[in-house]
Design a protein around this motif. Structure first.
Motif, short mmCIF file in Angstrom:
data_model
loop_
_atom_site.label_atom_id
_atom_site.label_comp_id
_atom_site.label_asym_id
_atom_site.label_seq_id
_atom_site.Cartn_x
_atom_site.Cartn_y
_atom_site.Cartn_z
N ALA A 199 0.85 -1.20 0.00
CA ALA A 199 0.00 0.00 0.00
C ALA A 199 0.88 1.24 0.00
O ALA A 199 1.97 1.25 0.58
CB ALA A 199 -0.92 0.00 1.22
N PHE A 200 0.41 2.29 -0.66
CA PHE A 200 1.17 3.54 -0.71
C PHE A 200 0.25 4.66 -1.18
O PHE A 200 -0.85 4.43 -1.68
CB PHE A 200 2.39 3.42 -1.64
N THR A 201 0.71 5.88 -1.01
CA THR A 201 0.03 7.03 -1.58
C THR A 201 0.89 7.56 -2.72
O THR A 201 2.12 7.52 -2.66
CB THR A 201 -0.19 8.15 -0.55
N ILE A 202 0.24 8.04 -3.76
CA ILE A 202 0.95 8.61 -4.90
C ILE A 202 0.36 9.97 -5.21
O ILE A 202 -0.86 10.14 -5.25
CB ILE A 202 0.88 7.67 -6.13
N SER A 203 1.25 10.93 -5.39
CA SER A 203 0.85 12.27 -5.84
C SER A 203 1.52 12.51 -7.18
O SER A 203 2.75 12.39 -7.30
CB SER A 203 1.28 13.33 -4.83
N THR A 204 0.73 12.82 -8.19
CA THR A 204 1.28 12.95 -9.53
C THR A 204 0.66 14.13 -10.26
O THR A 204 -0.52 14.46 -10.07
CB THR A 204 1.03 11.65 -10.34
N THR A 205 1.49 14.75 -11.09
CA THR A 205 1.00 15.82 -11.97
C THR A 205 0.84 15.33 -13.40
O THR A 205 0.50 16.11 -14.29
CB THR A 205 1.98 17.02 -11.95
N ASP A 206 1.09 14.04 -13.61
CA ASP A 206 0.91 13.47 -14.95
C ASP A 206 -0.55 13.62 -15.37
O ASP A 206 -1.47 13.37 -14.59
CB ASP A 206 1.30 11.99 -14.93
N SER A 207 -0.76 14.03 -16.60
CA SER A 207 -2.13 14.33 -17.06
C SER A 207 -3.05 13.12 -17.00
O SER A 207 -4.27 13.26 -16.87
CB SER A 207 -2.09 14.88 -18.48
N LEU A 208 -2.47 11.91 -17.08
CA LEU A 208 -3.27 10.69 -17.02
C LEU A 208 -3.11 9.94 -15.70
O LEU A 208 -3.68 8.87 -15.52
CB LEU A 208 -2.89 9.76 -18.18
N GLY A 209 -2.32 10.50 -14.79
CA GLY A 209 -2.10 9.83 -13.51
C GLY A 209 -1.46 8.46 -13.68
O GLY A 209 -1.84 7.49 -13.04
N ARG A 210 -0.41 8.39 -14.51
CA ARG A 210 0.16 7.10 -14.87
C ARG A 210 1.23 6.63 -13.88
O ARG A 210 1.99 7.43 -13.34
CB ARG A 210 0.78 7.15 -16.26
N PHE A 211 1.29 5.32 -13.68
CA PHE A 211 2.44 4.65 -13.06
C PHE A 211 2.47 3.21 -13.55
O PHE A 211 1.46 2.67 -14.01
CB PHE A 211 2.40 4.72 -11.52
N VAL A 212 3.66 2.60 -13.50
CA VAL A 212 3.83 1.24 -14.01
C VAL A 212 4.16 0.30 -12.85
O VAL A 212 5.04 0.58 -12.03
CB VAL A 212 4.95 1.18 -15.07
N VAL A 213 3.45 -0.82 -12.79
CA VAL A 213 3.67 -1.86 -11.78
C VAL A 213 4.49 -2.97 -12.41
O VAL A 213 4.10 -3.52 -13.44
CB VAL A 213 2.33 -2.42 -11.26
N GLU A 214 5.62 -3.31 -11.78
CA GLU A 214 6.48 -4.37 -12.30
C GLU A 214 6.41 -5.58 -11.37
O GLU A 214 6.68 -5.47 -10.17
CB GLU A 214 7.92 -3.89 -12.42
#
Length: 489
Positions: A199-214
């Motif tokens: 579990a975590f919190t993410i703050s992003t300014t990416d226009s699509l709110g993207r992140f990649v899970v590996e």
């Protein structure tokens, strides 16, 4: 001459007496000692005098093996902290226990109050399915994003379930797993490994709110695929599943990359729920202003639940389902606790699983005590009276008592609660209640009133001896209600 010989005899006697006293004082694991907190070092091993029940005994201190995580690559901006790597063999049950979160207060009283507070907290709810389609997950060829936060970066992620192990294989640098490439495991048997989550919190300014899970899955696993499930929420919205069943990927040791699009920039709470054989490498981020931080408080109790297939889990469900839909997973959601499951299908206090020899007693100290739980909940099993052994109620209750004593001797600071089997008769439950009371342990009686009957099973919460998703949620709520209703001692 005679006088000199007498003096020599006296000196020899004094030396022998001194050596005898020294040998008697040497610490031995399990032997009595004089004062709590005393420590001694013998032949390179350190011992400490610890209170166990009403006795003071010597315990051997097992040091943690600390290994620094390799330095990040130039494209990474978040440095991993040192990681404690579990030893390849399970720690001895006599290791020095961690301080309990119940310090300076009755453990049972405090746990009851936590259960009551959890029931009163309106935000403690199971997630709902997001049907809007706003959040998407697409498999991609690689990370492809400029930043990467390794899973072993402990100040960024909160882990739920057993504490994962840090991978040491060069092909899995920075990853964490329940079972590693070099075959270390959080529990001793591969088939016993439970679901876990990050579990975590993410703050992003990416226009699509993207992140990649590996992630990857362990080749040679019993099942051909592993799965993971995305759960998320905004600062004001409810927790939501992106899908019920999650994503499936092959157990082939290959790295798999899944790009999550939250649909918009902002701050989100994230939980990734994994099957046991999943290895988690970390999160790729799309911009330098994105941040990741831990989600839950370390003050949440660690509650281990020992049981059979209802804990492992197994379902009789016709619709989509995920391993985190077991009642142990549901209990995590409705309490905020870290609930650590330890279930083996077909097993009981006396009944081994099919093709095996182990019972509860073989697992509870070996697998659960090293996880430093604040609470261990024993759940009974119909496998004992109904399985091939057809053990009597008297035999089952007596064995339950012996298993409780094993935990009390291994770590007297662990709070123990017993549940009668979810399907049982009042006679077995009454014998369990008597045995638990003799050991100062509280019991949750699921026989009176019955957990499942014709009235409360109208929605088919229980089908052919196993719960549905709905039934698992019902069990979790009933368990929480009955913990909250226990009497302080």
């Amino acid at each position: 001459m005679r006088k000199s010989f007498a003096l020599l005899l006296a000196a020899t006697a004094i030396i022998g007496l001194t050596l005898g006293v020294a040998n008697a004082a040497a610490p031995v694991v399990g032997k009595k000692c004089s004062k709590a907190g005393l420590s001694a070092k013998v032949a390179g091993d350190r011992f400490t005098c610890t209170k166990s029940g009403k006795k003071l005994i010597w315990k051997k201190v097992i040091p943690a093996v600390v290994k620094a995580v390799p330095s990040p690559s130039p494209t990474q901006t978040m440095d991993p902290a040192p990681i404690i790597v579990a030893p390849s063999a399970p720690p001895e049950p006599t290791q020095t226990p961690k301080p309990s979160i119940f310090a300076n207060q009755s453990a049972l009283t405090r746990f009851i109050s936590l259960a009551q507070a959890a029931r009163a907290n309106a935000t403690n709810k199971l997630p709902i399915l997001d049907t809007s389609g706003a959040v998407t997950i697409n498999q991609v060829a690689g990370q492809g994003l400029p930043l990467f936060v390794k899973a072993s970066t402990t100040d960024r992620f909160t882990f739920l379930g057993p504490t994962p192990l840090v991978e040491t294989d060069p092909t899995r640098t920075g990853a964490v797993s329940q079972i590693t490439k070099d075959h270390r495991m959080v529990y001793q048997a591969r088939d016993d490994l439970p679901p876990w989550a990050v579990a975590f919190t993410i703050s992003t300014t990416d226009s699509l709110g993207r992140f990649v899970v590996e992630t990857s899955g362990m080749n040679g696993s019993r099942l051909p695929q592993y799965s993971w499930r995305l759960v998320y929420k905004t600062s004001t919205g409810p927790w939501m599943y992106q899908s019920i069943a999650g994503l499936s990927r092959p157990n082939d040791d290959a790295h798999h990359f899944d790009e999550v699009s939250l649909g918009a920039p902002g701050s989100f709470s994230i939980r990734l729920e994994f099957e046991a054989t999943t290895s988690f490498y970390g999160i790729g981020l799309s911009d330098v202003t994105s941040t990741i931080s831990t989600l839950t408080s370390n003050a949440s109790p660690r509650v281990a639940i020992l049981g059979d297939s209802w804990v492992s889990p197994e379902f009789n469900e016709t619709g989509p389902v995920h391993v985190w839909d077991a009642f142990t997973g549901a209990l995590t959601w409705i309490t905020g606790w870290n609930v650590i499951s330890a279930g083996v299908a077909g097993q009981g206090y006396l009944q081994p699983a099919r093709g095996g020899t182990e019972t509860y007693k073989d697992r509870v100290v070996r697998d659960l005590v090293p996880q430093n739980p604040d609470v261990i909940i024993f759940t009974g099993s119909p496998n004992d009276p109904w399985g091939p052994g057809k053990f009597t109620d008297e035999q089952i209750a007596a064995e339950m008592g012996r298993d409780i004593k094993l935990v009390q001797e291994a770590n007297p600071d662990i709070l123990i609660i017993v549940c009668s089997p979810f399907q049982t008769d009042p006679h077995q439950a009454s014998l369990m209640r008597k045995e638990a009371a003799s050991l100062g342990v509280s019991i949750i009686d699921f026989a009176t009133p019955a957990l499942f009957d014709e009235n409360n099973n109208a929605q088919r919460q229980l089908v052919d001896g196993h719960p549905t998703r709905l039934g698992s949620a019902y069990i979790a709520n009933e368990m929480l209600k009955r913990i909250a209703g226990l009497k302080s001692k």
